[in-house]
Design a protein around this motif. Sequence first.
Motif, PDB file in Angstrom:
ATOM      1  N   ALA A   1       0.766  -1.130   0.080  1.00 26.81           N
ATOM      2  CA  ALA A   1       0.117  -0.045  -0.094  1.00 26.81           C
ATOM      3  C   ALA A   1       0.779   1.375  -0.196  1.00 26.81           C
ATOM      4  CB  ALA A   1      -1.101   0.229   1.075  1.00 26.81           C
ATOM      5  N   ALA A   2       0.439   2.238  -0.744  1.00 28.14           N
ATOM      6  CA  ALA A   2       0.983   3.618  -0.567  1.00 28.14           C
ATOM      7  C   ALA A   2       2.504   3.451  -1.282  1.00 28.14           C
ATOM      8  CB  ALA A   2       0.883   4.237   0.564  1.00 28.14           C
ATOM      9  N   SER A   3       2.797   2.673  -2.265  1.00 29.83           N
ATOM     10  CA  SER A   3       3.771   2.446  -2.831  1.00 29.83           C
ATOM     11  C   SER A   3       4.186   2.851  -4.262  1.00 29.83           C
ATOM     12  CB  SER A   3       4.400   1.043  -3.077  1.00 29.83           C
ATOM     13  OG  SER A   3       3.403   0.353  -4.026  1.00 29.83           O
ATOM     14  N   ARG A   4       3.141   3.998  -4.516  1.00 28.90           N
ATOM     15  CA  ARG A   4       3.320   4.807  -5.786  1.00 28.90           C
ATOM     16  C   ARG A   4       4.634   5.463  -5.891  1.00 28.90           C
ATOM     17  NH1 ARG A   4       1.420   9.828  -8.061  1.00 28.90           N
ATOM     18  NH2 ARG A   4       0.305   9.466 -10.062  1.00 28.90           N
ATOM     19  N   THR A   5       5.362   5.239  -6.846  1.00 25.42           N
ATOM     20  CA  THR A   5       6.536   5.878  -7.020  1.00 25.42           C
ATOM     21  C   THR A   5       6.763   6.045  -8.634  1.00 25.42           C
ATOM     22  OG1 THR A   5       7.820   3.928  -5.766  1.00 25.42           O
ATOM     23  CG2 THR A   5       9.128   5.118  -6.993  1.00 25.42           C
ATOM     24  N   PRO A   6       7.624   7.474  -8.722  1.00 26.45           N
ATOM     25  CA  PRO A   6       7.851   7.991 -10.215  1.00 26.45           C
ATOM     26  C   PRO A   6       9.126   6.955 -10.849  1.00 26.45           C
ATOM     27  CG  PRO A   6       8.736   9.241  -8.592  1.00 26.45           C
ATOM     28  CD  PRO A   6       7.857   8.365  -7.770  1.00 26.45           C
ATOM     29  N   VAL A   7       8.772   6.815 -12.377  1.00 24.35           N
ATOM     30  CA  VAL A   7       9.894   6.178 -12.761  1.00 24.35           C
ATOM     31  C   VAL A   7      10.546   7.038 -13.749  1.00 24.35           C
ATOM     32  CG1 VAL A   7       8.855   3.860 -12.478  1.00 24.35           C
ATOM     33  CG2 VAL A   7       8.258   5.257 -14.550  1.00 24.35           C
ATOM     34  N   VAL A   8      11.942   6.522 -14.344  1.00 23.06           N
ATOM     35  CA  VAL A   8      12.561   7.621 -15.214  1.00 23.06           C
ATOM     36  C   VAL A   8      12.269   6.920 -16.404  1.00 23.06           C
ATOM     37  CG1 VAL A   8      14.706   8.382 -16.098  1.00 23.06           C
ATOM     38  CG2 VAL A   8      14.145   7.979 -13.549  1.00 23.06           C
ATOM     39  N   VAL A   9      11.344   7.452 -17.540  1.00 20.94           N
ATOM     40  CA  VAL A   9      11.242   6.819 -18.756  1.00 20.94           C
ATOM     41  C   VAL A   9      12.672   6.567 -19.618  1.00 20.94           C
ATOM     42  CG1 VAL A   9       9.882   6.924 -20.841  1.00 20.94           C
ATOM     43  CG2 VAL A   9       9.116   7.271 -18.733  1.00 20.94           C
ATOM     44  N   GLU A  10      12.896   5.622 -20.467  1.00 15.27           N
ATOM     45  CA  GLU A  10      14.132   5.449 -21.224  1.00 15.27           C
ATOM     46  C   GLU A  10      13.601   5.390 -22.567  1.00 15.27           C
ATOM     47  OE1 GLU A  10      16.844   2.932 -19.520  1.00 15.27           O
ATOM     48  OE2 GLU A  10      17.587   4.135 -17.949  1.00 15.27           O
ATOM     49  N   GLY A  11      12.616   4.731 -22.910  1.00 12.89           N
ATOM     50  CA  GLY A  11      12.305   4.499 -24.061  1.00 12.89           C
ATOM     51  C   GLY A  11      10.857   4.058 -24.325  1.00 12.89           C
ATOM     52  N   ILE A  12      10.233   4.144 -25.519  1.00 10.68           N
ATOM     53  CA  ILE A  12       9.002   3.875 -25.701  1.00 10.68           C
ATOM     54  C   ILE A  12       8.966   2.950 -26.954  1.00 10.68           C
ATOM     55  CG2 ILE A  12       6.478   4.314 -26.198  1.00 10.68           C
ATOM     56  CD1 ILE A  12       6.853   7.102 -24.729  1.00 10.68           C
ATOM     57  N   ALA A  13       8.582   1.613 -26.810  1.00  9.65           N
ATOM     58  CA  ALA A  13       8.800   0.763 -27.909  1.00  9.65           C
ATOM     59  C   ALA A  13       7.397   1.049 -28.934  1.00  9.65           C
ATOM     60  CB  ALA A  13       8.836  -0.672 -27.467  1.00  9.65           C
ATOM     61  N   GLU A  14       7.490   0.483 -29.922  1.00 17.09           N
ATOM     62  CA  GLU A  14       6.330   0.290 -30.859  1.00 17.09           C
ATOM     63  C   GLU A  14       5.393  -0.653 -30.297  1.00 17.09           C
ATOM     64  OE1 GLU A  14       5.489   2.638 -33.060  1.00 17.09           O
ATOM     65  OE2 GLU A  14       7.416   3.605 -32.412  1.00 17.09           O
TER      66      GLU A  14
END
Length: 263
Positions: free
Chosen positions: A188-201
């Motif tokens: 619970a309450a573990s919402r964490t931002p992430v660092v986006v490195e790439g978006i695949a097709e």
Amino acid sequence: MNAPSDCKDPDDEPRSAASQSLFRAAALEAHEDDYLHGAPLLVVPGWARLAAGLLITAVAVALGYASVVPISSYAHGVAIVRDPTPALVRSPTRAVVRAVVIRPGQAVAAGDPLVQLDGPAAGTVRSTAAGVVAEVAVTAGDMLEPGDALVTLTELDPRPIVELHFDVHQRPRMDLATPMFIELDGFAASRTPVVVEGIAELVGPSDAAATPPSVRVRARLPELEFSAADGRYPVYAGMRGRAEAELGSAPLLESVLPRLFGA
């Protein structure tokens, strides 16, 4: 013969204006009074007028607030923590290993030399990305065929990799700057931002009727641990959770009105 009488017949006296009116004298006096003239009935008490004014003010403030305060829209999907994928460097041609210039555990940058080759296409095999040498599969004098493994590199960044999957229809609204978050299952309450490195097709079959394809996003957690309601925990490969992408924002009023009127 009787003498004329001095008594006058009341019927012969002229009637007063009040006696000739259709209204009672008390009603005429009340009408001539300036008190509440034109408002014969006081049906709205003072507290009701005050309450109505406060209500109108509150509605105006709420509408003003809703017209300027933004509300965000989100896409939701699934998240999976992955092991860093090792990069396998292979021989580009048939050759003989002349020298191995790196050792296991050594950090290399993109373009650093790894293995020197002799043969028709003699040259140096270089690293294509930054990383750490995990394994060296050849030694000097080895005969190589095209595609033979030379060196295995692991990623230099130790932060856990997270794979996020979203509905394919959200792809046009996503880019590398899109804020994304994960919340791991069971915490619970573990919402964490992430660092986006790439978006695949697109990932998955093209037949959306069978299994809808998804958009795969590669990201990293900011740390080796994450925070939850009851403490901090290490991250392990295979952990799953809920993915969330903030796609944009609009004023609250603009977001709510179409839903109220079915637009």
